[in-house]
Scaffold this active site. Sequence first.
Site, short mmCIF file in Angstrom:
data_model
loop_
_atom_site.label_atom_id
_atom_site.label_comp_id
_atom_site.label_asym_id
_atom_site.label_seq_id
_atom_site.Cartn_x
_atom_site.Cartn_y
_atom_site.Cartn_z
N TYR A 1 -12.15 -9.01 45.48
CA TYR A 1 -13.35 -9.34 46.32
C TYR A 1 -12.80 -9.60 47.61
O TYR A 1 -11.69 -9.40 48.02
CB TYR A 1 -14.03 -10.54 45.82
CG TYR A 1 -14.51 -10.13 44.34
CD1 TYR A 1 -15.51 -9.22 44.28
CD2 TYR A 1 -13.84 -10.80 43.23
CE1 TYR A 1 -15.99 -8.79 42.69
CE2 TYR A 1 -14.55 -10.23 41.94
CZ TYR A 1 -15.62 -9.34 41.81
OH TYR A 1 -15.76 -9.04 40.67
N ARG B 1 -8.42 -19.15 43.12
CA ARG B 1 -8.12 -18.40 42.28
C ARG B 1 -7.29 -17.23 43.17
O ARG B 1 -7.95 -16.67 43.97
CB ARG B 1 -9.22 -17.81 41.47
CG ARG B 1 -8.80 -16.50 40.52
CD ARG B 1 -9.77 -16.10 39.43
NE ARG B 1 -9.52 -17.12 38.25
CZ ARG B 1 -10.06 -16.68 37.04
NH1 ARG B 1 -10.69 -15.53 36.83
NH2 ARG B 1 -9.66 -17.54 35.95
N CYS C 1 -19.02 -14.35 35.17
CA CYS C 1 -20.50 -13.81 35.47
C CYS C 1 -21.29 -13.59 34.21
O CYS C 1 -20.72 -13.16 33.34
CB CYS C 1 -20.43 -12.52 36.45
SG CYS C 1 -19.55 -12.58 37.96
N GLY D 1 -11.14 -17.48 29.22
CA GLY D 1 -12.40 -17.02 29.51
C GLY D 1 -13.06 -16.49 28.13
O GLY D 1 -13.93 -17.35 27.47
N ARG D 2 -12.71 -15.44 27.84
CA ARG D 2 -13.32 -14.77 26.48
C ARG D 2 -13.36 -15.59 25.20
O ARG D 2 -14.10 -15.52 24.70
CB ARG D 2 -13.00 -13.37 26.40
CG ARG D 2 -13.53 -12.42 27.35
CD ARG D 2 -12.63 -11.09 27.58
NE ARG D 2 -11.10 -11.42 27.80
CZ ARG D 2 -9.97 -10.48 27.77
NH1 ARG D 2 -10.44 -9.34 27.53
NH2 ARG D 2 -8.62 -10.95 28.19
N GLN E 1 -17.11 -21.37 41.42
CA GLN E 1 -16.39 -20.55 42.08
C GLN E 1 -17.21 -19.82 43.23
O GLN E 1 -18.16 -19.22 43.05
CB GLN E 1 -16.00 -19.61 41.06
CG GLN E 1 -15.31 -18.47 41.70
CD GLN E 1 -14.52 -17.22 40.87
OE1 GLN E 1 -15.58 -16.50 40.40
NE2 GLN E 1 -13.42 -17.09 40.71
C1 FMN Z 1 -18.05 -11.36 31.12
C2 FMN Z 1 -16.78 -11.42 32.16
C3 FMN Z 1 -17.32 -12.13 33.56
C4 FMN Z 1 -16.06 -12.65 34.34
N1 FMN Z 1 -16.48 -12.94 35.46
C5 FMN Z 1 -15.61 -13.29 36.35
C6 FMN Z 1 -15.96 -14.20 37.48
O1 FMN Z 1 -17.23 -14.40 38.06
N2 FMN Z 1 -15.03 -14.73 38.28
C7 FMN Z 1 -13.74 -14.63 38.10
O2 FMN Z 1 -12.70 -15.03 38.73
N3 FMN Z 1 -13.21 -14.03 37.02
C8 FMN Z 1 -14.30 -13.24 36.03
N4 FMN Z 1 -13.99 -12.88 34.83
C9 FMN Z 1 -12.39 -12.90 34.70
C10 FMN Z 1 -12.21 -14.23 33.59
O3 FMN Z 1 -12.41 -15.15 34.15
C11 FMN Z 1 -10.64 -13.95 33.19
O4 FMN Z 1 -9.80 -14.11 34.15
C12 FMN Z 1 -10.55 -12.89 32.43
O5 FMN Z 1 -11.47 -12.79 31.29
C13 FMN Z 1 -9.03 -13.02 31.70
O6 FMN Z 1 -9.18 -14.28 30.91
P1 FMN Z 1 -9.43 -14.28 29.16
O7 FMN Z 1 -8.40 -13.45 28.64
O8 FMN Z 1 -9.10 -15.61 28.90
O9 FMN Z 1 -10.73 -13.92 29.10
C14 FMN Z 1 -14.99 -12.42 33.97
C15 FMN Z 1 -14.66 -11.90 32.77
C16 FMN Z 1 -15.55 -11.60 31.70
C17 FMN Z 1 -15.09 -11.03 30.40
#
Ligand code: FMN
Length: 375
Positions: A195, A243, A35, A340-341, A111
Site C-alpha cells: 500500500y 506494520r 479486511c 489472523g486466519r 489500522q
Molecule cells: C481475509 C484477510 C484480510 C486481510 N486484511 C488485512 C488488512 O486489512 N491489513 C493487513 O495489514 N493485513 C491483512 N491481511 C493479512 C493478515 O493480517 C495477516 O498478516 C496474514 O493473514 C498472515 O497471518 P496469519 O497466518 O495469522 O493469517 C488479511 C488477511 C486475510 C486472510
Amino acid sequence: MTTDNRSTLFSPLTVPTPDGTGLTLRNRTILSPMCQYAVDRQDGVATDWHLQHYGAIAAGGFGMLTVESTGVSPVGRISPRDLGMYRDEQEAAHRHLVSFIHSQGAAAAVQLNHAGGRASGKPWLPGYHGGSAPLEDGGWQTVGMTDQSIAKGYRPTTKLDKAGIEQIVSNFAAAARRADAAGYDAIQLHGAHGYLLHQSLSPLTNTRTDEYGGSEENRFRLTREVVDAVRAVWPDSKPLGIRISATDWVKGGLDIDITSRLMHDLVVNHGVNWVDVSSGGLVNTPLQPSGPGFHAILGAQMKEALADTDAIVSVVGGISSPEQAETMLRTHQVDAVSIGRAAMRNPHWPAMAAARLGVPREDIPCAPQYWRAEW
Ligand SMILES: Cc1cc2nc3c(=O)[nH]c(=O)nc-3n(C[C@H](O)[C@H](O)[C@H](O)COP(=O)(O)O)c2cc1C
C-alpha cells in the site's frame, strides 16, 4: 527463559507510551487486521457483521484487536467495501465497535491505511481474481507515488504532486483524531503489503526523482511525515504502532537491514511504540514464504534491532499453535503474536490456547457467559 511453567503468552504486556503510562494488555495475543469487505453501502461505515466479528473475537480472549485496514480518505480504501475514518457516521460506528471490544476486556487498535495504487481493488470474496474494481462497481481513479500500475490488473495511478502528498499526510492526522474520539487505544499505521507507504519506501516501486524518491532518506520521508503528523494529534497516553513489510523478498527491494533502520529511527525519534512485522505484498515473488510461524525469524531480527529501545515487537504469519506462540515469547523472539486466519477459524483461539497451555481455569480469558464451556 522463565523457569516456572506459567504461560508467557498469557502474561500481561505493557505497550509503552510517550507519557510513560503505557497500555497494559491482558495477554500477548493480538488480532491481526483483516479486511472483512462487509460494508454494505460503499460508505465506509461498519455494519452488524463487524460487530459480531470483532465482538466474538474480543469475547474469545484476545489481548488487543487490530480492526482491519481503514481508509483515511475515500480514495485510500483498499476496496469499495472497506471501512473508513473520514466521516462522522464512520466514527460513530467505530465508537460502537470499540465500546463492545472494551466491554469484553480487550484493547482496541485500528489500522489506518492509504492503499495508493492498490486502492479501489475488488473485494477479496468468493470469485475474486484480483485487480481494480471497475468504476461501475464503485471503483475510482487511484493516486500513487508514480503514474504506473502497481500490479497486474490494477489501473495506472495519478501521480501525487507535493500538494497531493500533503493532503494525504493531513488525512492520516484527521483520521487519527477521529480514532481517538472513537475510543481506540492504539493506532497501527499500515506500512506494509504494497500500500501507499510501502510503495513509497521501496525502491522497487518508488522511482520518483523529487524529495520523496531516490535516496533512502527521501523514500522514508512520506512515512516519517505521516508518523509525525499522527503523533502530533494522537495522545501521548496512547501507543502508536506501524506494520512493516520487513522485506520485499526481491534483490534490490526492502530488506530487514533497511526496515530495521527505519523502525529504529521511528521509535527513537518519532514516537512509534509498537512494530508489527510482516513481509512482502509489493511485488510477486516465488520467495515469499508460508507455513507455521513463517515470519518468526524476521520478528526476532527486528526485536534485536530495537533492543536498545522500549518499543514492543509483534510478528504475524502462520501462527496457530499455542505451543509455538509460547516458545516464540519464552525465547524472547518477540513480545506479542499477531494472529489472523486462526482467529477467523476460531474466534476463541486465546481461550483454547490458554487451556492447552495449562492456564488455571479461573484465568482463562473468556466471556463469563462461556466460562462453563469446559475449555
Ligand atoms: C481475509 C484477510 C484480510 C486481510 N486484511 C488485512 C488488512 O486489512 N491489513 C493487513 O495489514 N493485513 C491483512 N491481511 C493479512 C493478515 O493480517 C495477516 O498478516 C496474514 O493473514 C498472515 O497471518 P496469519 O497466518 O495469522 O493469517 C488479511 C488477511 C486475510 C486472510
